[in-house]
Every structure is written in C-alpha cells, then in structure tokens.
Design a protein around this motif. Structure first.
Motif, mmCIF file in Angstrom:
data_model
loop_
_atom_site.group_PDB
_atom_site.id
_atom_site.type_symbol
_atom_site.label_atom_id
_atom_site.label_comp_id
_atom_site.label_asym_id
_atom_site.label_seq_id
_atom_site.Cartn_x
_atom_site.Cartn_y
_atom_site.Cartn_z
ATOM 1 N N THR A 17 52.949 83.791 24.048
ATOM 2 C CA THR A 17 52.469 83.569 25.407
ATOM 3 C C THR A 17 52.114 82.098 25.574
ATOM 4 O O THR A 17 52.081 81.331 24.596
ATOM 5 N N THR A 18 51.805 81.710 26.801
ATOM 6 C CA THR A 18 51.386 80.330 27.041
ATOM 7 C C THR A 18 50.128 79.998 26.248
ATOM 8 O O THR A 18 49.983 78.875 25.743
ATOM 9 N N THR A 19 49.223 80.942 26.114
ATOM 10 C CA THR A 19 48.003 80.717 25.342
ATOM 11 C C THR A 19 48.316 80.563 23.862
ATOM 12 O O THR A 19 47.726 79.716 23.176
ATOM 13 N N ASP A 20 49.240 81.373 23.345
ATOM 14 C CA ASP A 20 49.627 81.251 21.935
ATOM 15 C C ASP A 20 50.158 79.855 21.629
ATOM 16 O O ASP A 20 49.804 79.246 20.604
ATOM 17 N N GLN A 47 47.057 86.203 16.743
ATOM 18 C CA GLN A 47 47.692 86.386 18.044
ATOM 19 C C GLN A 47 47.352 87.749 18.643
ATOM 20 O O GLN A 47 47.226 87.883 19.866
ATOM 21 N N ASP A 105 61.332 90.605 31.588
ATOM 22 C CA ASP A 105 59.956 91.005 31.259
ATOM 23 C C ASP A 105 59.745 92.473 31.592
ATOM 24 O O ASP A 105 59.083 93.203 30.847
ATOM 25 N N HIS A 134 44.699 85.571 27.999
ATOM 26 C CA HIS A 134 45.719 85.621 26.960
ATOM 27 C C HIS A 134 47.032 84.998 27.402
ATOM 28 O O HIS A 134 48.034 85.074 26.679
ATOM 29 N N GLY A 135 47.020 84.396 28.582
ATOM 30 C CA GLY A 135 48.209 83.709 29.035
ATOM 31 C C GLY A 135 49.259 84.660 29.572
ATOM 32 O O GLY A 135 49.051 85.862 29.712
ATOM 33 N N ARG A 136 50.403 84.115 29.847
ATOM 34 C CA ARG A 136 51.519 84.902 30.380
ATOM 35 C C ARG A 136 52.727 84.721 29.478
ATOM 36 O O ARG A 136 52.824 83.754 28.707
ATOM 37 N N GLY A 137 53.644 85.649 29.581
ATOM 38 C CA GLY A 137 54.870 85.553 28.802
ATOM 39 C C GLY A 137 55.668 84.325 29.181
ATOM 40 O O GLY A 137 55.652 83.876 30.335
#
Length: 922
Positions: A835-838, A498, A197, A667-670
């Motif tokens: 991302t987790t949100t995606d 996204q 990352d 937006h979550g995390r990678g």
C-alpha cells in the motif's frame, strides 16, 4: 458458446486419443466451494469422454439449452472428441470434479475457451444442476482466466441467452472490467482479464467466506464417528489413540450421538469409566454398518489404512476428518506420498483434513461445547482462538492456558498441516463472534503471501499474536512439505509488520500478550503511568517502558508497605486521574509478608472504573486471579492480568500499545498506476525467456511500468566517449562497467560532472590506466570497459531491488547505496502487494533515511519520487512471477524527481505459490 469445429486426431478402439500437447499439471488445484466442501479443478483429458457424457446427460433440458442454445440429449462422438482433445493453448478446458463412491471422477462443471483472435478468446461455462449455487462457476472463471493470461489471452467474450441470469451474474460479479450488449436476442459479454482492485477483492471475499464456512463445519458437527480400524477390531496401536480420545471426553455439539467403529465394548466402557461425560454412543465393527450422514470423523487408524478409511467415509457425507496418528510425511518420501494421497482423496470427496499428527480440536460455543482432541483436561471457555501445529507444543500451550485461567473459544492442532492451516482458522475467526483474540504457534508458513493478506484483514478487527519456530521462519520441521526460502531472514518480520501481526518471542510471551488483550481494552496512546511499592521498582519499570516504546508521564505513585487504606486508594487514583496516562503498570513486591490485597483491590477498582488498560506484577499472583477481578460501573466483569515479573508485564503492554497504534493509523490505499501496460510487459517476458536480458529489453520492460532508465553508451576510446557525450548532452559521467568497480568512486570507478571534451579525454586516459590495477587479469587490456552517461542532478544515491523467492514470491528492498547497504545491511523489505503506507514506511525505516530529509541542512530529497519508484517496482514484481531479479542501482533522488541510472533484470520460469485463483495447499 464455442464454434470451434477442428478435430485433433481420431479416437482409437478404446475411444481415447493421445494428445501431443503437454498436459499442464500446474493448472490442477483443490478448491473450497461456497458451502465449505471441496472439489478438484484440472484440465480436461481425452479419457474424460465418458464422464463428460454422464455430466451432459445429467443436466436438465433447460441447462442444456442455456449452454448450447439447442436441445441435445447427448453429445456426439465428434463433440466428445472436440471437447476433450485440446492443445491447452488455443483451445483450453478446465473441469471441476469430485469423486464417486467408487473413486471415479464426477464432473460438476466445465469452463472452456477457444482463441478467436490475437489476445482474445470465446469462453463458455456449464455447471451441474446439483452444484449450482455453490460457487462452482466463480471458481472455474478464476482458474480459466488465470490459464488464459498464461497463454496470452487478455480478453474473454461470451454469448449468453438473456434468460441465463446466473451466468451473466457470474461474469458481472467477478470484478473484471466488463461490457455487454444485446444483438438478435443474444447477450454478448466482453471482459478484460487484467486483474482489478475489485476482482482481487471479490476473490478474497469469496475465498474468505468459503474457508470460514469450511472451518465452521469442523467446530460445530452434529454427528461424529470415531474410526479406530477399517478391518474390524482395532489392534493395540490403533486402539491406543482411540481410547485416549474417548477418555479425554470426545464430545459432540449439543450432546448428539457419537458413533464408535473398531473398538471393543470393553475398551469403550473402560474409556468412559475414566471420563464419564459421554451419555450416548453407538458401537460398530466396520464403517459399512454406520448410518449416515456424519459431519466429522476422528481417525486413529494406521497410516497405511487412512486412505481406505477416507474413501469409506465419503459414503457417509463426512465434511471433515481429524487424523490423530503419525506415520506420514515426517517419516520420509514414502510417508509424504501417502500424506498427499490422503489429502487428494479427501478433497475429491469434499472433505477437509486436520493433521496428520494432530492433537485434535475443540470449541466452547453458546450452542454447546465440542471436543475431538487428546486433551484430558480442557481450558475454560473464553474469547481466545488458538492454533498450533505439533501435538507436543499443543500439550504445553494448553497446560499454560489452564494454569493462568485463560479461556478459549476454540482450539485446533494441525499436526503436519497437510490441509487445514492457520490461514483457514484466521478466516473462520474473523467472523466468529465468540473469538476476540487470535493466537498462532507456527512451525512453518506454507503460503506467506496468503497469510499476509488474511492476517492484515483480520488484524484490523481482532489482534493476531504469532510465535514461530525460530524468528526467521526458515526452519522446516519434519513432516512439513514447505518450499525452502532464500529470502533474507528479516523478510518474515516485514510480513508481520505490514500485516499488523504481533510477533512474540516464545509461547510464554504469546500467552502474556493474549491475556492482556483478552480482558483489557486497547490503549488509546503510549503514555504509561506507574504505581509501585518502592522507588527502585518504579525506576526499573520506567526503564523497561521506555525501551518498549512507551513514554513515562509524571512521577510514579509509590505505595509504602505500611500505608493506610486511604493513602493506597489516593495514590492509585492519582495515577489513574483523567488525562494523566493511557496505560498503567502496577508493581507490588513486599519485603516482609505476602502481597497486600488492599493494593490489588485498589488497582483493579481503578482499572474497572476508568477502563484504563492495566497490567500488574504482584508477588504470588499469576494469570487471572480473584484478587484482580472486579465489576465495572456498567456491570461488566473486569480482569486485570498478573505477570511473574515487571519486565514481562511491560513487554506485553508495549506489544499491545504498538498494535493499537498500527490499528488506528491510516493503512493507505492499494497502489494503482493507470499508465502501466501489463499486456506489453507480458509479451516481452514471453518473447525473451530465461536469463539476464539485454539493456534495451530491460529498458522496454521497465517502461511498461512507467520507469524510465537513463541511457548510457559503452565506449572503447576517447573519441567514442566524446561522441557519446555530444549525443547524450553535457555534462556527463564516465564510469567503469566492471562488476567490481561499478559505482565505486572511492576506487576511481566513476568520474562525475565532466563538462567538456578536454575534461572527458583526460578522465578517460586516467581511468583506463588507474583502473587496470583493480581489475582481474583477464580485463587488464587497453580496452578497459567504460561507459558514458549524462550527469544526473545532485541527490542521494539509492538502490531498489526485487527478488522472486520460491516461498514468499516477490520481495522488494530499498536502501541508500554504498556501505550502508553493502556492509551494514541497512535495507528495508516489503512483500507485495504493498500500500502507499507500506512504501512510505520502507523509505523511512532504514537507518540512513535522514539523508533523504534534509540531513545537516542539505536540501531534502524528493521522497515522493522514490516512493513512486518503489511502488512501480512492487507492482511489476507482483504482476510478473517470471521476474527473477531486478536491480535499479544507482537511483539518484534529487530535490525534485529521481533518475534511474542503471538497471539489471533477470527472467525465469514462473513458480509462484500464491496466484490470482483460490486454491488449497498443493
């Protein structure tokens, strides 16, 4: 430091050596350095012997000692052979080059590695003294690491002298997992080449700074040369554009000197008579006469002379070239070849190209305005940055902006977009204090993955509004050298979603949205208040607001045409009461007479007092008008935008409300999976090459990413079926392997929950007979292909796929299996990296998603399990550009966990546009 002593071949009479290993042209790339200039990175070649020797002799004694640990005035013939004759696999070297005034390559840096063991290589760098501090070392490291990963190298080691702090810093700051130790006065550095990352973020940050710096130079030149001809006096064709540029008010930042080449004094005088803003200029017949340095060149020469012009401009230290003329890729293959030669020549000389076919660029900045466009009238200065491609669209957009009174901070038309693109401008606008809203008209997107990365980053601080030539992004206009996509037409929408991009239907709607964002704060919610001049108007607005995703709160405020001043103010203030709503739509259409200025004034005053985002539709008002401008309590000027229709106002407001919600959410995390074995996956890919892989290989490759597939056993008769069931465990499933019958329980292609031998034998005999009528004649045999698999827990059957597209790269999709996917297209898409949100959004955005969450009282499926699976597929597709297609079907998601029952996987040659290295468009 390399210790390789083997020599491949011997030099011939000319000193050149032929190499059997194929030259890896795919490793060539143009790059932007830290100072915004450009260079070319490529594998070293045997014919680079003389250039390498010149590079070595030009280095200081200290630099030579730090590289070789000894003083060396020049390289020996043996060294030159060893350093330039390579196999591009076990011994690799990349050079950064620029061009000399004579057009020869000048080496500015070298990075090389020699394989010293399985998966390990020793790496060394040498950067020209004159280019140190400009990011050459970091660029070369990214590119040589990418090359190393392609040939199976997972680790670099390097021996560095302790006093070589710059090189140690290049390794440390690259973001890879690194270790170092000192032994006998030498620092040994070791780094894993698997991207992290941090390494991805480091690359993105460096790319951002370099490209933003490059664009800053275009918008704030201190010296400009207008080149109308390279042969002396311009002919009629060349002079036409040049005179138009002058007549439009070609202007240098801060009023500095303008140089004009190839125009007669009469032509210059006539142009200045038309637009007399230029006070000083110098006129020359040829470029040879122009004194340097020059920051920016505006070129109107014929296409066939453009390369010559760029070569001559290199002597003046030009950083950017605006090509206004046509005759390039839009004319066919010869024009495309000329356009590519123009860009290569410019990049080798450190320049960026705007165009060809550009309408130009301009900026309104605090340190002085700048204009290098064909626009005869420019909009007011403001906070909006605009990018478009074709010149005709630029004309119409600028006319709309002027008509509405919208102010621009900067504008650029990219024409054929051979070099400078919307991605470059977004990098610049991210840090530009003068710009708070970004609008782009895109006829094509050459690198959607890079666009997505940059737009997502920019969108979190400034809104990005995009119009595309066709909503799908499949249109490729003449002159645009863009790969042809086969991705689903909804893919571009998913990229925008996204990234938080607002996708407008047309340029009219784009300006509608921009004028709201430019002068109104972002909404804090989606509750809308309505004030109107009649109840029917209020009802129309309420319906439109609901369709745009907003919630109407309370009764609308109705202002009658004959209302007294106090009643108007009271009605408007009630709508703007504390906590009553988040946004306001005001509509006033008088039946008799003109619009009521009392209504306009009351709305503008309330909007300024409360900082409530407001849009209005008032008969006769459009854009920014004095009637809707007022001063807030803090002294700031507030402008409420006016729209032609109430529907336009509501559509713009709805788009902004959705953007504000995206910007405020998590937006979550990678996605990070510590158990992933990238090296093992790459080894399998290299071993098994192209085509659909066998089941066992697919299972092993998926296992590298933590994805377990349930085994199945092909069976030819009932006895084999029973033996397989005993091995796998009861109960079992019996299913057809025929493509037309896979997963088709309605056609008898699947028999579930067979608990014992009797049930299995009966099912086998029945299926073999009944399926024959559904199979092609070639398969109607007594050995109808069937297979046995252990019965998975009851759940929801899903399908997860990934396809490598030549334009978008990996495209991951999700749906619930059956007719929802196959007939209705109920599928969600994502373009990695996600991302987790995606991933969570992908699962929840399909229309059949309620079946996963306790539909009609059934137990809820394990959403986390399917999200984990999609995330792992996303990571796998992102890591492996050779993964042409992957299908996991069916995936049964139970109340606890999920089961991947079948997997099909196809490999092919890597052909990805956007990789783990910084490059300009190729």
């Amino acid at each position: 430091m390399s210790t390789e002593e083997d020599v491949i071949g011997e030099p011939g009479p000319s000193g050149e050596i032929s190499v059997a290993a194929p030259y890896p042209v795919e490793w060539e790339a143009d790059v932007v350095l830290r100072d915004g200039t450009t260079a070319h990175v490529r594998p070293i070649r045997p014919e680079d012997r003389d250039a390498l020797q010149r590079f070595h002799r030009g280095q200081s004694e200290r630099s030579t000692y730090l590289r070789f640990f000894v003083a060396m005035e020049q390289l020996s013939a043996r060294d030159l052979t060893r350093f330039t004759v390579l196999d591009h696999r076990d011994r690799v070297a990349l050079v950064g080059v620029t061009s000399t005034p004579d057009g020869d390559d000048e080496i500015i840096g070298v990075a090389r590695f020699d394989r010293i063991g399985p998966g390990e290589a020793e790496v060394a760098f040498n950067v020209s003294d004159s280019y140190q501090g400009r990011g050459v070392g970091s660029v070369l490291l990214e590119h040589v690491a990418a090359a190393a990963r392609e040939v199976g190298i997972q680790r670099f080691t390097a021996e560095v002298l302790p006093q070589n702090g710059k090189m140690i810093a290049v390794f440390r700051e690259a973001g890879y997992d690194m270790s170092q130790h000192v032994d006998d006065g030498i620092v040994t550095v070791s780094m894993h080449l698997d991207p992290t990352d941090r390494s991805r973020q480091v690359m993105a940050d460096r790319e951002h700074r370099a490209e933003a710096r490059s664009m800053h130079g275009l918008f704030s030149p201190r010296s400009v040369v207008l080149v109308a001809s390279v042969r002396g006096t311009a002919d009629a064709h060349e002079a036409r554009l040049a005179v138009r540029a002058l007549a439009g008010g070609l202007e240098v930042t801060g009023g500095a000197q303008l140089q004009v080449v190839g125009l007669t004094a009469v032509a210059v005088r006539d142009a200045l008579d038309t637009h007399g803003t230029l006070d000083t200029f110098d006129r020359y017949d040829t470029l040879d006469e122009v004194p340097g340095p020059i920051d920016l060149a505006v070129v109107t020469v014929r296409a066939q002379d453009s390369v010559t012009a760029v070569r001559e401009l290199a002597r003046l230290g030009v950083r950017g070239v605006v090509v206004l003329g046509s005759g390039y890729a839009e004319t066919g293959d010869e024009g495309l070849a000329l356009q590519r030669e123009l860009v290569r020549t410019a990049h080798a000389a450190g320049m960026r190209i705007v165009g060809p076919g550009s309408y130009g660029l301009f900026a309104a900045r605090s340190d002085g305005s700048f204009n290098a466009s064909l626009a005869d009238r420019r909009p007011l200065g403001g906070v909006v940055g605009l990018f478009c491609q074709s010149a005709p669209i630029a004309v119409t957009i600028l006319a709309t902006v002027r008509r509405r009174g919208l102010g621009l901070s900067s504008f650029l038309s990219a024409g054929n977009r051979a070099d400078v693109s919307g991605n470059d401008l977004m990098q610049f606008w991210h840090d530009d204090d003068a710009t708070s809203v970004v609008g782009l008209y895109l006829e094509s997107i050459g690198n959607p993955r890079k666009f997505s990365r940059i737009a997502r980053r920019l969108g979190q601080v400034k809104p990005v509004i995009v119009v595309t030539a066709g909503r799908s992004g499949h249109i490729v206009p003449p002159g645009h050298a863009v790969r042809t996509t086969r991705a689903p037409r909804r893919t571009l929408e998913e990229v925008f979603r996204q990234s938080g991009v607002i996708h407008a239907e047309n340029t009219h709607q784009m300006i509608d949205i921009i004028q709201l964002l430019a002068h109104q704060p972002l909404p804090s919610g989606r509750r809308v208040g309505i004030v109107a001049s009649s109840a029917p108007l209020a009802a129309i607005v309420a319906e439109a607001a609901g369709a745009a995703g907003m919630v109407v709160t309370g009764a609308a405020g109705i202002v009658a045409e004959d209302a007294a001043d106090e009643e108007i103010v009271r009605t408007v203030d009630d709508v703007y009461a504390d906590g009553a709503c988040d946004v306001v739509v005001a509509v006033h259409v008088p039946v008799l007479g003109d619009h009521d200025e009392r209504f306009s004034r009351a709305v503008a005053t309330a909007a300024a007092r409360t900082s409530r985002p407001t849009v209005v539709s008032i008969l006769g008002l459009h854009g920014f008008v004095p009637e809707l401008s007022t001063v807030a309590p803090d002294g700031a000027v507030v402008n409420v935008p006016a729209y032609s229709t109430a529907e336009d106002a509501v559509l713009a407001l709805g788009a902004v409300v959705m953007y504000a919600a995206w910007r405020s959410r998590d937006h979550g995390r990678g996605l990070v999976y510590p158990d992933v074995d990238v090296a093992g996956a790459r080894a399998l890919v290299e071993k098994h090459g192209d085509g659909e892989v066998e089941t066992d290989v697919a299972r092993d490759l998926l296992r590298c990413y933590g994805i377990e597939t349930w085994p199945s056993v092909p069976v030819a008769d009932a006895d084999a079926a029973v033996a397989a069931a005993n091995e796998l465990g009861w109960p079992v499933v019996l299913k057809s392997t025929a493509e037309s019958l896979r997963h088709r329980a309605d056609l008898g292609g699947v028999r579930l929950d067979l608990a014992d031998e009797k049930e299995l034998r009966t099912a086998f005999d029945q299926m073999r007979l009944s399926l024959a009528e559904h199979l092609p004649a070639a398969l109607r045999t007594s050995a109808t292909p069937l297979e046995v698999q252990r019965m998975a827990p009851a759940g929801v059957a899903c399908v997860v796929r990934s396809t490598e597209d030549v334009l978008y790269g990996p495209v991951v999709s999700f749906g619930l299996s059956g007719d929802a996917v196959d007939l209705l297209g109920d599928v969600s898409y994502g373009v990695p990296p996600l991302t987790t949100t995606d991933v969570a959004q992908m699962v929840r955005s399909v229309r059949a998603a309620p079946r996963l969450f306790g539909y009609k009282g059934l137990p809820a499926a394990d959403a986390a399990a399917i999200e984990d699976l999609i995330g792992r597929v996303s990571q796998m597709a992102d890591d492996l550009p050779e993964l042409r297609s992957l299908e996991l079907y069916p995936v049964v998601v139970a109340e606890h966990g999920g089961a991947v029952l079948s997997a099909r996987l196809t490999l092919g040659a890597a052909n990805r546009k956007d990789g783990l290295r910084r490059t300009l468009p190729d």
